[in-house]
Every structure is written in structure tokens, then in C-alpha cells.
Write a protein that holds these residues in place. Structure first.
Motif, PDB file in Angstrom:
ATOM      1  N   GLY A   1       0.805  -1.215   0.000  1.00  0.00           N
ATOM      2  CA  GLY A   1       0.000   0.000   0.000  1.00  0.00           C
ATOM      3  C   GLY A   1       0.835   1.259   0.000  1.00  0.00           C
ATOM      4  N   ALA A   2       1.982   1.227   0.684  1.00  0.00           N
ATOM      5  CA  ALA A   2       2.840   2.405   0.727  1.00  0.00           C
ATOM      6  C   ALA A   2       3.447   2.713  -0.632  1.00  0.00           C
ATOM      7  CB  ALA A   2       3.955   2.193   1.762  1.00  0.00           C
ATOM      8  N   LEU A   3       3.699   1.681  -1.434  1.00  0.00           N
ATOM      9  CA  LEU A   3       4.324   1.885  -2.738  1.00  0.00           C
ATOM     10  C   LEU A   3       3.312   2.243  -3.825  1.00  0.00           C
ATOM     11  CD1 LEU A   3       6.888   1.778  -4.462  1.00  0.00           C
ATOM     12  CD2 LEU A   3       6.503  -0.690  -4.745  1.00  0.00           C
ATOM     13  N   LEU A   4       2.064   1.813  -3.681  1.00  0.00           N
ATOM     14  CA  LEU A   4       1.082   1.990  -4.759  1.00  0.00           C
ATOM     15  C   LEU A   4       0.904   3.443  -5.198  1.00  0.00           C
ATOM     16  CD1 LEU A   4      -0.974   0.835  -6.699  1.00  0.00           C
ATOM     17  CD2 LEU A   4      -2.645   0.768  -4.830  1.00  0.00           C
ATOM     18  N   PRO A   5       0.698   4.423  -4.295  1.00  0.00           N
ATOM     19  CA  PRO A   5       0.563   5.804  -4.774  1.00  0.00           C
ATOM     20  C   PRO A   5       1.828   6.330  -5.454  1.00  0.00           C
ATOM     21  CG  PRO A   5      -0.348   5.581  -2.567  1.00  0.00           C
ATOM     22  CD  PRO A   5       0.406   4.316  -2.849  1.00  0.00           C
ATOM     23  N   VAL A   6       2.981   5.845  -5.050  1.00  0.00           N
ATOM     24  CA  VAL A   6       4.230   6.236  -5.713  1.00  0.00           C
ATOM     25  C   VAL A   6       4.213   5.747  -7.154  1.00  0.00           C
ATOM     26  CG1 VAL A   6       6.743   6.034  -5.665  1.00  0.00           C
ATOM     27  CG2 VAL A   6       5.468   6.160  -3.519  1.00  0.00           C
ATOM     28  N   LEU A   7       3.749   4.521  -7.359  1.00  0.00           N
ATOM     29  CA  LEU A   7       3.663   3.978  -8.708  1.00  0.00           C
ATOM     30  C   LEU A   7       2.677   4.766  -9.564  1.00  0.00           C
ATOM     31  CD1 LEU A   7       3.583   0.162  -7.859  1.00  0.00           C
ATOM     32  CD2 LEU A   7       5.512   1.449  -8.787  1.00  0.00           C
ATOM     33  N   ILE A   8       1.525   5.129  -8.973  1.00  0.00           N
ATOM     34  CA  ILE A   8       0.519   5.876  -9.732  1.00  0.00           C
ATOM     35  C   ILE A   8       1.057   7.243 -10.132  1.00  0.00           C
ATOM     36  CG2 ILE A   8      -1.753   6.968  -9.598  1.00  0.00           C
ATOM     37  CD1 ILE A   8      -2.624   4.630  -7.807  1.00  0.00           C
ATOM     38  N   CYS A   9       1.761   7.889  -9.235  1.00  0.00           N
ATOM     39  CA  CYS A   9       2.386   9.183  -9.556  1.00  0.00           C
ATOM     40  C   CYS A   9       3.308   9.038 -10.759  1.00  0.00           C
ATOM     41  CB  CYS A   9       3.149   9.696  -8.342  1.00  0.00           C
ATOM     42  SG  CYS A   9       4.081  11.224  -8.633  1.00  0.00           S
ATOM     43  N   ALA A  10       4.125   7.987 -10.763  1.00  0.00           N
ATOM     44  CA  ALA A  10       5.044   7.758 -11.874  1.00  0.00           C
ATOM     45  C   ALA A  10       4.293   7.371 -13.146  1.00  0.00           C
ATOM     46  CB  ALA A  10       6.045   6.671 -11.495  1.00  0.00           C
ATOM     47  N   ASP A  11       3.190   6.624 -13.022  1.00  0.00           N
ATOM     48  CA  ASP A  11       2.383   6.262 -14.187  1.00  0.00           C
ATOM     49  C   ASP A  11       1.808   7.505 -14.865  1.00  0.00           C
ATOM     50  OD1 ASP A  11       2.727   3.495 -13.825  1.00  0.00           O
ATOM     51  OD2 ASP A  11       1.037   3.380 -12.435  1.00  0.00           O
TER      52      ASP A  11
ATOM     53  N   VAL B   1      -4.555  -0.021 -14.178  1.00  0.00           N
ATOM     54  CA  VAL B   1      -4.603  -1.110 -13.199  1.00  0.00           C
ATOM     55  C   VAL B   1      -4.274  -0.612 -11.798  1.00  0.00           C
ATOM     56  CG1 VAL B   1      -3.523  -3.282 -12.492  1.00  0.00           C
ATOM     57  CG2 VAL B   1      -4.145  -2.909 -14.884  1.00  0.00           C
ATOM     58  N   ASN B   2      -3.237   0.191 -11.656  1.00  0.00           N
ATOM     59  CA  ASN B   2      -2.875   0.692 -10.329  1.00  0.00           C
ATOM     60  C   ASN B   2      -3.966   1.578  -9.751  1.00  0.00           C
ATOM     61  OD1 ASN B   2      -0.395  -0.638 -10.100  1.00  0.00           O
ATOM     62  ND2 ASN B   2       0.706   0.986 -11.174  1.00  0.00           N
ATOM     63  N   SER B   3      -4.631   2.369 -10.597  1.00  0.00           N
ATOM     64  CA  SER B   3      -5.754   3.184 -10.116  1.00  0.00           C
ATOM     65  C   SER B   3      -6.921   2.296  -9.687  1.00  0.00           C
ATOM     66  CB  SER B   3      -6.205   4.149 -11.213  1.00  0.00           C
ATOM     67  OG  SER B   3      -5.153   5.025 -11.584  1.00  0.00           O
ATOM     68  N   PHE B   4      -7.161   1.231 -10.432  1.00  0.00           N
ATOM     69  CA  PHE B   4      -8.241   0.289 -10.110  1.00  0.00           C
ATOM     70  C   PHE B   4      -7.992  -0.375  -8.758  1.00  0.00           C
ATOM     71  CE2 PHE B   4      -9.935  -4.120 -10.451  1.00  0.00           C
ATOM     72  CZ  PHE B   4     -11.286  -3.824 -10.603  1.00  0.00           C
ATOM     73  N   LYS B   5      -6.743  -0.567  -8.382  1.00  0.00           N
ATOM     74  CA  LYS B   5      -6.400  -1.237  -7.136  1.00  0.00           C
ATOM     75  C   LYS B   5      -6.629  -0.383  -5.896  1.00  0.00           C
ATOM     76  CE  LYS B   5      -2.173  -2.697  -7.363  1.00  0.00           C
ATOM     77  NZ  LYS B   5      -0.764  -2.709  -7.835  1.00  0.00           N
TER      78      LYS B   5
END
Length: 250
Positions: free
Chosen positions: A48-58, A183-187
Motif C-alpha cells: 500500500g505504501a508503494l502503490l501511490p508512488v507507482l501511480i504518480c510515476a504512471d 490497473v494501479n488506479s483500479f487497485k
């Protein structure tokens, strides 16, 4: 999260830089970022801590590319990936932290070894046979959904699928960027429902946004100056070390 040790701050900062670089031109780094976050946080919380970081990069990657993807391919793939996300969500609700740490470690080591083997001994991926395309899409999409939900580690499955479609380099990057943004937003609601994303974790993520942006710039700079194969092998070996570390007792 703000009470991390200096070493832990260094690791999450490095992970944010790597995510930014990976999404904007240098592939393979997300696997290492997953391993770094799992070194700092309990396995469940790390996803969960990494997911918003990934979305920002996406978001940054989609904005920088300024290209439309093959929507038909994404529409074929996404329903199966969504199914995999739901399966992974169910698994996250039933596995303890030690078990999830083991799962993440095995996924990272297994996928990293597979990619290393492909680079040293493998052959270029052949396109999926037309008669098996539905089954192939279903398998890759579901596997990507499960692994991205439980470990943010769907990259190798998506790469294998896109390579099998024999996409050109630019098309590969564009489809990959849009796919993971969707996909990351869907999660997000599923991760939030499990308590993996909170207001506290989001405040922590905001501190990492400048590092993601810096990583994106660094990725472009390194892409022009570092041989692609050398960089990918470096990331894969580091990811392998990180994955093996997760398999050891905490």
C-alpha cells in the motif's frame, strides 16, 4: 512512517527515484523498488505504501509520452487483469505478514531469475498463436492482476505479453504506461479497504513525489548515456539480492 531511521529513509528515497526512472524509459526498476519497500515496512503495508508512488510515476509517464495506446489490446487484457486483482485482494485478506513476505520474495526471485535466464540463454518471444490468443490473454492478464495486487510485481508478465504481440519499442512503452495507470488506479479502493492506504501513508507518499519526478529526469538522462543491457542487468541483480533477503528470517 515519519519515524523511519535514516537508513530506511534512504531506502524509500532510492526506491522512489528508481520508480520514476523505470516508468520513463529504463525498465525493470519497479521490482527492485518492491524489494526495498518490503525491507522498510511490513510486507502487507509495503504494498500500500508503494502503490501511490507507482501511480504518480504512471501519470508522469503517460503525460511525457503524449501517445495513444492500442485501446483494443487494453480492452481485451484489462477484464482478465481486473479478475486477477480481485483474486489477489481475496488472498491479501487471508494471508499473514510472514506469509506475504515469503510470497513477495518468491515472486521477485522467480521473475528476476526468469528475466536473467531470458537475457543470457533465451530466445526472442514468439507471438501467441491466433487460436490460443484468448487463453494466452486470459492467463497473462489474470497472472498480472494477482501479482500486482499482492506485490506490485506484474511487470514481467506484462512484458512477456507485449513482447509476444511483437510490438515496436515505442508502442510497447506507451501500452505499458497506460496499462499500469489503469490497473494501479483500479487497485486503490481495494488497498484502502484493506487498510493498506491511509491518510498517514498518503502524507508520507507526498514527501516522495519530488523524488519520483527527479527519478523521471534521471531516467531520461541515464537512458541516453548508459547501455540499456548494462542497466537492466544491474537492476535485475539488485532485485535478486533484495528478493533473496526477503526469504531470510526478518
Amino acid at each position: 512512517m515519519t519515524e523511519l531511521s535514516p537508513l530506511h529513509w534512504f531506502l524509500v528515497a532510492l526506491a522512489a527515484l528508481i520508480v520514476g526512472a523505470s516508468k520513463t524509459g529504463l525498465p525493470g526498476g519497479v521490482t527492485l523498488a518492491v524489494a526495498l519497500f518490503a525491507q522498510v515496512f511490513p510486507a502487507r503495508e509495503s504494498t500500500g505504501a508503494l502503490l501511490p508512488v507507482l501511480i504518480c510515476a504512471d501519470v508522469l509517464a503517460v503525460w511525457l509520452l503524449h501517445q495513444r495506446p492500442d485501446w483494443r489490446l487494453l480492452l481485451r487484457l484489462f477484464p482478465w487483469t481486473a479478475l486477477g486483482v480481485l483474486l489477489g485482494w481475496g488472498l491479501l485478506g487471508r494471508i499473514d505478514d510472514a506469509g506475504l513476505r515469503l510470497v513477495i520474495g518468491v515472486l521477485i526471485v522467480g521473475m528476476t531469475l526468469y528475466q536473467l535466464a531470458q537475457r543470457f540463454w533465451g530466445r526472442p518471444a514468439a507471438p501467441a498463436p491466433s487460436g490460443a490468443s484468448v487463453l494466452f490473454t486470459a492467463g497473462m492478464g489474470t497472472a498480472a492482476g494477482v501479482t500486482t495486487m499482492i506485490a506490485n510485481a506484474a511487470g514481467p508478465f506484462m512484458a512477456f505479453y507485449l513482447l509476444a504481440m511483437r510490438m515496436g519499442k515505442l508502442e510497447f512503452v506507451v501500452v505499458n504506461a497506460w496499462f499500469f495507470l489503469a490497473v494501479n488506479s483500479f487497485k486503490v479502493p481495494f488497498a484502502a479497504g484493506l487498510g493498506l492506504i491511509t491518510w498517514d501513508s498518503l502524507r508520507f507518499n507526498l514527501l516522495l513525489v519530488p523524488l519520483v519526478l527527479a527519478g523521471a529526469v534521471l531516467g531520461r538522462w541515464m537512458l541516453r548515456r548508459t547501455p540499456q543491457r548494462a542497466f537492466e542487468l544491474m537492476v535485475l541483480w539488485l532485485a535478486l539480492v533484495g528478493g533473496l533477503r526477503l526469504l531470510l528470517p526478518a
